[in-house]
Write an enzyme that holds these catalytic residues in place. Structure first.
Site, PDB file in Angstrom:
ATOM      1  N   TRP A  27      92.531 -11.536  69.506  1.00  0.00           N
ATOM      2  CA  TRP A  27      92.598 -10.283  70.263  1.00  0.00           C
ATOM      3  C   TRP A  27      93.967  -9.624  70.099  1.00  0.00           C
ATOM      4  O   TRP A  27      94.085  -8.396  70.055  1.00  0.00           O
ATOM      5  CB  TRP A  27      92.326 -10.585  71.749  1.00  0.00           C
ATOM      6  N   TYR A  58      88.952  -5.590  67.855  1.00  0.00           N
ATOM      7  CA  TYR A  58      90.330  -6.049  68.071  1.00  0.00           C
ATOM      8  C   TYR A  58      91.294  -5.253  67.189  1.00  0.00           C
ATOM      9  O   TYR A  58      91.119  -5.164  65.971  1.00  0.00           O
ATOM     10  CB  TYR A  58      90.470  -7.556  67.815  1.00  0.00           C
ATOM     11  N   GLY A 215      95.264 -14.547  80.601  1.00  0.00           N
ATOM     12  CA  GLY A 215      96.088 -13.545  79.914  1.00  0.00           C
ATOM     13  C   GLY A 215      97.581 -13.886  79.965  1.00  0.00           C
ATOM     14  O   GLY A 215      98.412 -13.015  79.730  1.00  0.00           O
TER      15      GLY A 215
HETATM   16  P1  NAP Z   1      95.281 -16.277  77.138  1.00  0.00           P
HETATM   17  O1  NAP Z   1      95.651 -17.585  76.549  1.00  0.00           O
HETATM   18  O2  NAP Z   1      94.752 -16.263  78.523  1.00  0.00           O
HETATM   19  O3  NAP Z   1      96.534 -15.284  77.091  1.00  0.00           O
HETATM   20  C1  NAP Z   1      97.346 -15.208  75.957  1.00  0.00           C
HETATM   21  C2  NAP Z   1      98.612 -14.478  76.343  1.00  0.00           C
HETATM   22  O4  NAP Z   1      99.369 -15.352  77.183  1.00  0.00           O
HETATM   23  C3  NAP Z   1      99.486 -14.128  75.153  1.00  0.00           C
HETATM   24  O5  NAP Z   1     100.056 -12.843  75.372  1.00  0.00           O
HETATM   25  C4  NAP Z   1     100.568 -15.193  75.192  1.00  0.00           C
HETATM   26  O6  NAP Z   1     101.796 -14.744  74.660  1.00  0.00           O
HETATM   27  C5  NAP Z   1     100.690 -15.436  76.673  1.00  0.00           C
HETATM   28  N1  NAP Z   1     101.211 -16.779  76.986  1.00  0.00           N
HETATM   29  C6  NAP Z   1     100.880 -17.941  76.417  1.00  0.00           C
HETATM   30  N2  NAP Z   1     101.578 -18.969  76.967  1.00  0.00           N
HETATM   31  C7  NAP Z   1     102.359 -18.410  77.904  1.00  0.00           C
HETATM   32  C8  NAP Z   1     103.314 -18.936  78.809  1.00  0.00           C
HETATM   33  N3  NAP Z   1     103.606 -20.241  78.864  1.00  0.00           N
HETATM   34  N4  NAP Z   1     103.936 -18.079  79.656  1.00  0.00           N
HETATM   35  C9  NAP Z   1     103.646 -16.758  79.632  1.00  0.00           C
HETATM   36  N5  NAP Z   1     102.765 -16.189  78.776  1.00  0.00           N
HETATM   37  C10 NAP Z   1     102.118 -17.017  77.923  1.00  0.00           C
HETATM   38  O7  NAP Z   1      94.223 -15.652  76.142  1.00  0.00           O
HETATM   39  P2  NAP Z   1      93.845 -14.127  75.708  1.00  0.00           P
HETATM   40  O8  NAP Z   1      94.732 -13.733  74.583  1.00  0.00           O
HETATM   41  O9  NAP Z   1      93.778 -13.241  76.888  1.00  0.00           O
HETATM   42  O10 NAP Z   1      92.374 -14.377  75.182  1.00  0.00           O
HETATM   43  C11 NAP Z   1      92.137 -15.414  74.214  1.00  0.00           C
HETATM   44  C12 NAP Z   1      91.033 -15.024  73.283  1.00  0.00           C
HETATM   45  O11 NAP Z   1      89.838 -14.828  74.021  1.00  0.00           O
HETATM   46  C13 NAP Z   1      91.218 -13.700  72.527  1.00  0.00           C
HETATM   47  O12 NAP Z   1      92.061 -13.819  71.405  1.00  0.00           O
HETATM   48  C14 NAP Z   1      89.803 -13.397  72.135  1.00  0.00           C
HETATM   49  O13 NAP Z   1      89.424 -14.156  70.999  1.00  0.00           O
HETATM   50  C15 NAP Z   1      89.036 -13.873  73.365  1.00  0.00           C
HETATM   51  N6  NAP Z   1      88.720 -12.766  74.295  1.00  0.00           N
HETATM   52  C16 NAP Z   1      87.422 -12.375  74.387  1.00  0.00           C
HETATM   53  C17 NAP Z   1      87.037 -11.383  75.270  1.00  0.00           C
HETATM   54  C18 NAP Z   1      85.584 -11.015  75.358  1.00  0.00           C
HETATM   55  O14 NAP Z   1      85.250 -10.022  76.016  1.00  0.00           O
HETATM   56  N7  NAP Z   1      84.717 -11.758  74.737  1.00  0.00           N
HETATM   57  C19 NAP Z   1      88.005 -10.737  76.079  1.00  0.00           C
HETATM   58  C20 NAP Z   1      89.340 -11.151  75.960  1.00  0.00           C
HETATM   59  C21 NAP Z   1      89.674 -12.182  75.080  1.00  0.00           C
HETATM   60  P3  NAP Z   1     102.331 -15.324  73.230  1.00  0.00           P
HETATM   61  O15 NAP Z   1     101.421 -14.793  72.183  1.00  0.00           O
HETATM   62  O16 NAP Z   1     103.713 -14.751  73.160  1.00  0.00           O
HETATM   63  O17 NAP Z   1     102.333 -16.808  73.323  1.00  0.00           O
END
Ligand code: NAP
Length: 300
Positions: A27, A58, A215
């Site tokens: 994403w 995306y 997130g």
């Molecule tokens: P997430 O793991 O909940 O959030 C990732 C975010 O958290 C990134 O910006 C990351 O930054 C940050 N992060 C990670 N570790 C951290 C920490 N220790 N402290 C503070 N921030 C931290 O996952 P997501 O990116 O929201 O979603 C994951 C995947 O789910 C997406 O890539 C996609 O494939 C899928 N998705 C699907 C839908 C749907 O409708 N089907 C919707 C949303 C997402 P860094 O990159 O800097 O580590």
């Protein structure tokens, strides 16, 4: 009593495809430099991840519709072995500003366009990103059957569907639904309590948990409830010598539906570290302490 450790790999529903119990998501991938993009994928491979999740939309916003798939396609063209090492999942059906379209014409076009952008001849798991309530399930089933018969997609899944939408579509689709992708994290527990995970067990659906860290708020809590969840996770993480975020992935995987956290970080060190999730063996008491913190009220 401790809960069983999750396996490192597991089947993708009834598809016959074996996948890792952790996935990595794109994403936030569009706009990365090519070298950073490859480093993130390498880190996911290093963590034992074989399931990679993207979507046609995306990149929409800052980079543009299709840009995450295009970037991955660029990497496949440079280094075809990356494609061969992946179980590649993508999605379609969100059509800004419409907002959703699952007509047979649109889905057929969406799958063809994804294949072109990804520079591949097959998508291992193709998912409808969000339900289009204006398309009859029979029409969706026809689009999926055609793409499956043509070898364009190997398996079919859905995302953000209700239980009724899943069971109704399943009645019409000769290609089985093998996965569902809801939001699920220690901060978003609806699926634990509303029957979605139970339906997944009953129908043998692989559950792909999106935004498994809320997130990022598991790492950076924003209010008292989020802080309470973080504290409950940290207690377990510290006892096992892993990070709080690894404990969050592990908490998700400990449920018997075996949800697959889709790691969303694009930071190679954080991606590699996700594999620590396999180091925690949960007690019932610890697991429920996180659930209670997320509920904000005691269990009955
Ligand atoms: P997430 O793991 O909940 O959030 C990732 C975010 O958290 C990134 O910006 C990351 O930054 C940050 N992060 C990670 N570790 C951290 C920490 N220790 N402290 C503070 N921030 C931290 O996952 P997501 O990116 O929201 O979603 C994951 C995947 O789910 C997406 O890539 C996609 O494939 C899928 N998705 C699907 C839908 C749907 O409708 N089907 C919707 C949303 C997402 P860094 O990159 O800097 O580590």
């Amino acid at each position: 009593m401790t809960l069983p450790l999750p396996p490192h790999t597991r089947p993708l529903g009834k598809s016959g495809i074996e996948i890792s119990s952790l996935a990595w998501g794109m994403w936030r991938f569009a706009g990365l430099e090519l070298s950073a993009a490859r480093a993130a994928i390498d880190a996911a491979f290093e963590a034992g991840i074989t399931l990679f999740d993207t979507a046609d939309i995306y990149g929409f916003g800052d980079q543009g519709f299709g840009k995450a798939e295009e970037l991955l396609g660029h990497i496949f063209a440079q280094a075809p072995e990356y494609r061969d090492r992946m179980i590649l999942a993508t999605k379609g059906g969100i059509t800004p500003p419409t907002p959703y379209d699952s007509s047979v014409e649109y889905l057929t076009k969406a799958i063809n366009d994804s294949l072109t952008r990804l520079r591949t001849d097959r998508i291992d798991l193709w998912q409808i990103h969000r339900p289009d309530v204006l398309t009859h399930p029979q029409e969706i089933a026809r689009a999926i059957e055609d793409a499956h018969t043509a070898g364009k997609i190997r398996a079919f899944g859905v995302s953000n569907f209700t239980q009724a939408q899943i069971s109704t579509l399943a009645q019409f689709s000769p290609v089985p639904i093998v996965s569902t992708q809801p939001e699920l994290s220690p901060l978003r527990i609806d699926t634990v309590e509303n029957g979605e995970l139970d339906q997944a067990i009953a129908m043998d659906l692989a559950v792909m948990a999106w935004s498994p860290l809320g997130g990022g708020r598991i790492g950076d809590p924003q209010n008292a409830r989020e802080q309470n969840v973080a504290t409950a996770l940290s207690a377990v993480a510290t006892a096992h010598g892993v990070s709080r975020t690894a404990a969050a992935y592990s908490w998700i995987m400990a449920h018997p539906a075996r949800p697959i956290p889709i790691v969303g970080s694009q930071n190679p060190a954080r991606i590699t570290e996700a594999a620590d999730a396999f180091k925690i063996q949960w007690t019932r008491a610890d697991w429920y302490s996180v659930l209670v913190a997320a509920r904000g009220v005691p269990l009955p």
